[in-house]
Scaffold this active site. Structure first.
Site, PDB file in Angstrom:
ATOM      1  N   ASN A  69       0.872  -1.178   0.000  1.00  0.00           N
ATOM      2  CA  ASN A  69       0.000   0.000   0.000  1.00  0.00           C
ATOM      3  C   ASN A  69       0.905   1.222   0.000  1.00  0.00           C
ATOM      4  O   ASN A  69       1.536   1.521   1.015  1.00  0.00           O
ATOM      5  CB  ASN A  69      -0.886  -0.023   1.252  1.00  0.00           C
ATOM      6  CG  ASN A  69      -1.698   1.246   1.417  1.00  0.00           C
ATOM      7  OD1 ASN A  69      -1.820   2.045   0.487  1.00  0.00           O
ATOM      8  ND2 ASN A  69      -2.261   1.435   2.607  1.00  0.00           N
ATOM      9  N   TRP A  70       0.958   1.893  -1.146  1.00  0.00           N
ATOM     10  CA  TRP A  70       1.881   3.031  -1.258  1.00  0.00           C
ATOM     11  C   TRP A  70       1.313   4.294  -0.613  1.00  0.00           C
ATOM     12  O   TRP A  70       2.010   5.296  -0.511  1.00  0.00           O
ATOM     13  CB  TRP A  70       2.223   3.271  -2.730  1.00  0.00           C
ATOM     14  CG  TRP A  70       3.292   2.342  -3.254  1.00  0.00           C
ATOM     15  CD1 TRP A  70       3.791   1.235  -2.628  1.00  0.00           C
ATOM     16  CD2 TRP A  70       4.004   2.458  -4.494  1.00  0.00           C
ATOM     17  NE1 TRP A  70       4.768   0.647  -3.397  1.00  0.00           N
ATOM     18  CE2 TRP A  70       4.918   1.373  -4.562  1.00  0.00           C
ATOM     19  CE3 TRP A  70       3.956   3.340  -5.574  1.00  0.00           C
ATOM     20  CZ2 TRP A  70       5.769   1.174  -5.650  1.00  0.00           C
ATOM     21  CZ3 TRP A  70       4.810   3.143  -6.666  1.00  0.00           C
ATOM     22  CH2 TRP A  70       5.700   2.081  -6.693  1.00  0.00           C
ATOM     23  N   LYS A  71       0.044   4.250  -0.215  1.00  0.00           N
ATOM     24  CA  LYS A  71      -0.580   5.422   0.415  1.00  0.00           C
ATOM     25  C   LYS A  71      -0.365   6.662  -0.468  1.00  0.00           C
ATOM     26  O   LYS A  71      -0.387   6.543  -1.681  1.00  0.00           O
ATOM     27  CB  LYS A  71      -0.045   5.614   1.830  1.00  0.00           C
ATOM     28  CG  LYS A  71      -0.096   4.334   2.660  1.00  0.00           C
ATOM     29  CD  LYS A  71       0.145   4.579   4.109  1.00  0.00           C
ATOM     30  CE  LYS A  71       0.216   3.244   4.836  1.00  0.00           C
ATOM     31  NZ  LYS A  71       0.203   3.373   6.282  1.00  0.00           N
TER      32      LYS A  71
ATOM     33  N   GLY B 256       2.787  -1.352   4.274  1.00  0.00           N
ATOM     34  CA  GLY B 256       2.844   0.066   3.931  1.00  0.00           C
ATOM     35  C   GLY B 256       4.274   0.492   3.625  1.00  0.00           C
ATOM     36  O   GLY B 256       4.770   0.325   2.507  1.00  0.00           O
ATOM     37  N   GLY B 257       4.947   1.015   4.634  1.00  0.00           N
ATOM     38  CA  GLY B 257       6.273   1.608   4.438  1.00  0.00           C
ATOM     39  C   GLY B 257       7.261   0.712   3.707  1.00  0.00           C
ATOM     40  O   GLY B 257       7.987   1.174   2.809  1.00  0.00           O
TER      41      GLY B 257
ATOM     42  N   SER C  93       3.502  -2.784  10.267  1.00  0.00           N
ATOM     43  CA  SER C  93       4.952  -2.806  10.496  1.00  0.00           C
ATOM     44  C   SER C  93       5.615  -4.116  10.081  1.00  0.00           C
ATOM     45  O   SER C  93       6.571  -4.574  10.722  1.00  0.00           O
ATOM     46  CB  SER C  93       5.262  -2.478  11.962  1.00  0.00           C
ATOM     47  OG  SER C  93       4.828  -1.153  12.271  1.00  0.00           O
TER      48      SER C  93
ATOM     49  N   HIS D 112      -9.303   0.979   4.966  1.00  0.00           N
ATOM     50  CA  HIS D 112      -8.026   1.172   5.665  1.00  0.00           C
ATOM     51  C   HIS D 112      -8.266   2.095   6.859  1.00  0.00           C
ATOM     52  O   HIS D 112      -9.064   3.031   6.791  1.00  0.00           O
ATOM     53  CB  HIS D 112      -6.993   1.775   4.712  1.00  0.00           C
ATOM     54  CG  HIS D 112      -5.611   1.755   5.279  1.00  0.00           C
ATOM     55  ND1 HIS D 112      -5.188   2.649   6.227  1.00  0.00           N
ATOM     56  CD2 HIS D 112      -4.571   0.909   5.062  1.00  0.00           C
ATOM     57  CE1 HIS D 112      -3.943   2.372   6.558  1.00  0.00           C
ATOM     58  NE2 HIS D 112      -3.536   1.317   5.869  1.00  0.00           N
TER      59      HIS D 112
ATOM     60  N   GLU E 213      -6.684   4.469   7.980  1.00  0.00           N
ATOM     61  CA  GLU E 213      -6.475   5.898   7.707  1.00  0.00           C
ATOM     62  C   GLU E 213      -7.705   6.497   7.034  1.00  0.00           C
ATOM     63  O   GLU E 213      -8.014   7.679   7.230  1.00  0.00           O
ATOM     64  CB  GLU E 213      -5.198   6.081   6.869  1.00  0.00           C
ATOM     65  CG  GLU E 213      -3.961   5.808   7.725  1.00  0.00           C
ATOM     66  CD  GLU E 213      -2.738   5.315   6.982  1.00  0.00           C
ATOM     67  OE1 GLU E 213      -2.691   5.407   5.749  1.00  0.00           O
ATOM     68  OE2 GLU E 213      -1.820   4.812   7.670  1.00  0.00           O
TER      69      GLU E 213
ATOM     70  N   GLU F  47      -5.341  -5.385  10.398  1.00  0.00           N
ATOM     71  CA  GLU F  47      -4.336  -4.351  10.634  1.00  0.00           C
ATOM     72  C   GLU F  47      -4.628  -3.648  11.954  1.00  0.00           C
ATOM     73  O   GLU F  47      -5.436  -2.706  11.984  1.00  0.00           O
ATOM     74  CB  GLU F  47      -4.366  -3.330   9.498  1.00  0.00           C
ATOM     75  CG  GLU F  47      -4.060  -3.914   8.146  1.00  0.00           C
ATOM     76  CD  GLU F  47      -3.413  -2.883   7.230  1.00  0.00           C
ATOM     77  OE1 GLU F  47      -2.330  -3.176   6.737  1.00  0.00           O
ATOM     78  OE2 GLU F  47      -3.975  -1.802   7.044  1.00  0.00           O
TER      79      GLU F  47
ATOM     80  N   GLY G 235       2.637   1.662  10.824  1.00  0.00           N
ATOM     81  CA  GLY G 235       3.628   2.723  10.722  1.00  0.00           C
ATOM     82  C   GLY G 235       4.323   3.051  12.034  1.00  0.00           C
ATOM     83  O   GLY G 235       4.995   4.084  12.136  1.00  0.00           O
TER      84      GLY G 235
HETATM   85  C1  PEP Z   1      -0.677  -0.125   6.089  1.00  0.00           C
HETATM   86  O1  PEP Z   1      -0.800   1.081   6.041  1.00  0.00           O
HETATM   87  O2  PEP Z   1      -1.519  -0.850   5.548  1.00  0.00           O
HETATM   88  C2  PEP Z   1       0.472  -0.664   6.807  1.00  0.00           C
HETATM   89  C3  PEP Z   1       0.420  -1.900   7.214  1.00  0.00           C
HETATM   90  O3  PEP Z   1       1.518   0.191   7.027  1.00  0.00           O
HETATM   91  P1  PEP Z   1       2.971  -0.187   7.638  1.00  0.00           P
HETATM   92  O4  PEP Z   1       3.410  -1.461   6.983  1.00  0.00           O
HETATM   93  O5  PEP Z   1       3.835   0.978   7.274  1.00  0.00           O
HETATM   94  O6  PEP Z   1       2.784  -0.353   9.103  1.00  0.00           O
END
Ligand code: PEP
Length: 247
Positions: free
Chosen positions: A9-11, A228-229, A207, A92, A94, A162, A168
């Site tokens: 997920n590049w957000k 994500g990251g 994470s 999500h 967010e 999640e 994050g």
């Molecule tokens: C996400 O936003 O779906 C996520 C899991 O982010 P991260 O891997 O950065 O925690």
């Protein structure tokens, strides 16, 4: 047998220059059995599809519940499909927090995805307060039931667990906590959808990194990850794809 899925997920990250990362992920994904998906910003979808070819599926990160209309700045599921997306991430945390999305809205967005042949990646997860109050399974049960449409199947839907506090932050639940939630989601899906409940792929997200991927992918009912990251750079994400492929 459920196919494994490494989803990124590049957000709100990524411009044309980042397609080079996708190109490097494509080279790795093409050699693996594991399915790979990247949710890019909407502005990149058509170029990402051209870059990734058949090796990596491309998804949107959200869609509107309506097919079209006066919704400035929003994107419909048909627009995502028209741009070449095959998936849409819905619910999500967010989106839930920043845009007030409820379970009912998430279900409607997922249905909009189905209507356009998009696979919905439905995200659910408890807050830190909810976990500390011992409410995790109650919250997960409610979100899973409310966010997953009646028309969901193992073929058109992926569920991503999640925990909000793990996204994050570098914090990750214990493997026992992940197993507890994933086993619970599986039992809830089987209770509701019968044998097809066993076909839904369940992703863990929060994470995930190359350093913890191996142990997470060994957990019961973890069919992959939503990342994500660590999905922004091929050096990290390819290591996660490899860990999943070898799990
Ligand atoms: C996400 O936003 O779906 C996520 C899991 O982010 P991260 O891997 O950065 O925690």
């Amino acid at each position: 047998m459920r196919r494994k899925l490494a989803a990124g997920n590049w957000k709100m990250n990524g411009t044309a220059a980042d397609l080079a990362e996708l190109e490097a992920m494509k080279a790795a994904a093409a050699t693996k059995q594991t399915d790979v998906l990247i949710g890019t910003p909407a502005t990149l979808i058509s170029r990402a599809v051209a870059t990734a070819g058949d090796a990596i599926a491309i998804g949107g990160q959200d869609c509107h519940t309506n097919a079209s209309g006066a919704h400035t700045g929003d994107i419909s599921a048909s627009m995502l499909a028209d741009a070449g997306a095959s998936h849409v991430i819905t619910g999500h945390s967010e989106r839930r927090v920043d845009h007030g999305e409820t379970d009912a809205i998430v279900a409607a967005k997922s249905e909009a995805g189905y209507a356009n042949d998009l696979t919905a990646v439905i995200c659910i997860g408890e807050s830190l307060e909810e976990r500390e109050a011992g409410q995790t399974l109650d919250v997960i049960g409610t979100q899973l039931a409310g966010s997953t449409p009646a028309a969901a199947t193992g073929a058109n839907t992926v569920i991503a667990y999640e925990p909000v506090w793990a996204i994050g932050t570098g914090k990750v639940p214990t493997l026992e906590q992940i197993a507890e939630v994933h086993d619970f989601m599986r039992s809830q899906l089987v209770e509701r959808f019968g044998e097809d409940g066993n076909a839904f792929r369940l992703l863990y997200g929060g994470s995930v990194k190359p350093s913890n991927a191996n142990e997470i992918f060994a957990v019961s009912n973890v069919d992959g990850a939503l990342v994500g990251g660590a999905s922004l750079k091929a050096s990290d994400f390819n290591a996660i794809i490899t860990a999943l492929d070898e799990a």
